[in-house]
Design a protein around this motif. Structure first.
Motif, PDB file in Angstrom:
ATOM      1  N   PHE A  92       0.829  -1.203   0.000  1.00 17.11           N
ATOM      2  CA  PHE A  92       0.000   0.000   0.000  1.00 17.11           C
ATOM      3  C   PHE A  92       0.861   1.250   0.000  1.00 17.11           C
ATOM      4  O   PHE A  92       1.972   1.249   0.522  1.00 17.11           O
ATOM      5  N   SER A  93       0.306   2.305  -0.542  1.00 16.11           N
ATOM      6  CA  SER A  93       0.980   3.600  -0.526  1.00 16.11           C
ATOM      7  C   SER A  93       0.889   4.191   0.878  1.00 16.11           C
ATOM      8  O   SER A  93       0.216   3.652   1.756  1.00 16.11           O
ATOM      9  N   GLY A  94       1.556   5.328   1.067  1.00 18.00           N
ATOM     10  CA  GLY A  94       1.524   6.000   2.353  1.00 18.00           C
ATOM     11  C   GLY A  94       0.136   6.531   2.687  1.00 18.00           C
ATOM     12  O   GLY A  94      -0.750   6.598   1.831  1.00 18.00           O
ATOM     13  N   PHE A  95      -0.038   6.870   3.943  1.00 20.59           N
ATOM     14  CA  PHE A  95      -1.319   7.409   4.419  1.00 20.59           C
ATOM     15  C   PHE A  95      -1.033   8.289   5.622  1.00 20.59           C
ATOM     16  O   PHE A  95       0.087   8.258   6.158  1.00 20.59           O
ATOM     17  N   PRO A  96      -1.996   9.097   6.070  1.00 21.78           N
ATOM     18  CA  PRO A  96      -1.755   9.941   7.240  1.00 21.78           C
ATOM     19  C   PRO A  96      -1.275   9.105   8.426  1.00 21.78           C
ATOM     20  O   PRO A  96      -1.846   8.072   8.746  1.00 21.78           O
ATOM     21  N   GLY A  97      -0.193   9.500   9.006  1.00 12.58           N
ATOM     22  CA  GLY A  97       0.395   8.742  10.105  1.00 12.58           C
ATOM     23  C   GLY A  97       1.503   7.818   9.639  1.00 12.58           C
ATOM     24  O   GLY A  97       2.312   7.363  10.435  1.00 12.58           O
ATOM     25  N   ALA A  98       1.550   7.521   8.351  1.00 14.44           N
ATOM     26  CA  ALA A  98       2.609   6.681   7.774  1.00 14.44           C
ATOM     27  C   ALA A  98       2.836   7.119   6.319  1.00 14.44           C
ATOM     28  O   ALA A  98       2.497   6.402   5.386  1.00 14.44           O
ATOM     29  N   PRO A  99       3.382   8.316   6.138  1.00 13.23           N
ATOM     30  CA  PRO A  99       3.577   8.802   4.774  1.00 13.23           C
ATOM     31  C   PRO A  99       4.549   7.955   3.961  1.00 13.23           C
ATOM     32  O   PRO A  99       4.505   7.970   2.735  1.00 13.23           O
ATOM     33  N   ARG A 100       5.397   7.198   4.619  1.00 15.51           N
ATOM     34  CA  ARG A 100       6.310   6.280   3.938  1.00 15.51           C
ATOM     35  C   ARG A 100       5.964   4.859   4.377  1.00 15.51           C
ATOM     36  O   ARG A 100       6.476   4.358   5.373  1.00 15.51           O
ATOM     37  N   ASN A 101       5.089   4.238   3.644  1.00 10.62           N
ATOM     38  CA  ASN A 101       4.621   2.897   3.979  1.00 10.62           C
ATOM     39  C   ASN A 101       5.674   1.877   3.550  1.00 10.62           C
ATOM     40  O   ASN A 101       6.018   1.790   2.378  1.00 10.62           O
ATOM     41  N   PRO A 102       6.206   1.093   4.479  1.00 13.49           N
ATOM     42  CA  PRO A 102       7.245   0.137   4.110  1.00 13.49           C
ATOM     43  C   PRO A 102       6.775  -0.941   3.140  1.00 13.49           C
ATOM     44  O   PRO A 102       7.580  -1.532   2.430  1.00 13.49           O
ATOM     45  N   THR A 103       5.478  -1.184   3.069  1.00  9.55           N
ATOM     46  CA  THR A 103       5.005  -2.195   2.116  1.00  9.55           C
ATOM     47  C   THR A 103       5.152  -1.709   0.681  1.00  9.55           C
ATOM     48  O   THR A 103       5.323  -2.513  -0.236  1.00  9.55           O
ATOM     49  N   GLU A 104       5.097  -0.399   0.485  1.00 13.21           N
ATOM     50  CA  GLU A 104       5.333   0.159  -0.846  1.00 13.21           C
ATOM     51  C   GLU A 104       6.780  -0.111  -1.273  1.00 13.21           C
ATOM     52  O   GLU A 104       7.048  -0.528  -2.398  1.00 13.21           O
ATOM     53  N   ALA A 105       7.715   0.100  -0.360  1.00 15.43           N
ATOM     54  CA  ALA A 105       9.126  -0.177  -0.645  1.00 15.43           C
ATOM     55  C   ALA A 105       9.356  -1.673  -0.862  1.00 15.43           C
ATOM     56  O   ALA A 105      10.162  -2.077  -1.711  1.00 15.43           O
TER      57      ALA A 105
END
Length: 87
Positions: free
Chosen positions: A11-24
């Motif tokens: 998933f892309s980032g979201f409020p509270g986790a702008p850099r989502n590790p699952t995207e990476a």
């Protein structure tokens, strides 16, 4: 007989986790190498965190990949360990 088809998403980032590790995680997958090594076909995508947009993309991916199995990686901001969800 065709090889097993696998769909893997993050998933892309979201409020509270702008850099989502699952995207990476998804971006870092060497899909072609992994598919050859496991003798499977793999479709991989990063889903937006907006419910309607994610739903539409999942439907499209489902039709394009026709997966036998699906693995969705996600992030829970308060989790202290890895959780496996089955639904």
């Amino acid at each position: 007989m065709r090889p097993l088809r696998l769909l893997v998403t993050g998933f892309s980032g979201f409020p509270g986790a702008p850099r989502n590790p699952t995207e990476a995680l998804i971006a870092g997958l060497d899909v072609d190498r992994l598919a050859r090594r496991l003798d499977v076909e793999i479709g991989a995508a990063v889903l937006p965190t907006e419910y309607a947009a994610a739903g539409a993309l999942v439907v499209r991916l489902w039709h394009e990949v026709a997966p036998d199995a699906v693995i969705h990686f996600g992030l829970h901001g308060r989790a202290r360990a890895v959780h496996v969800e089955t639904r």
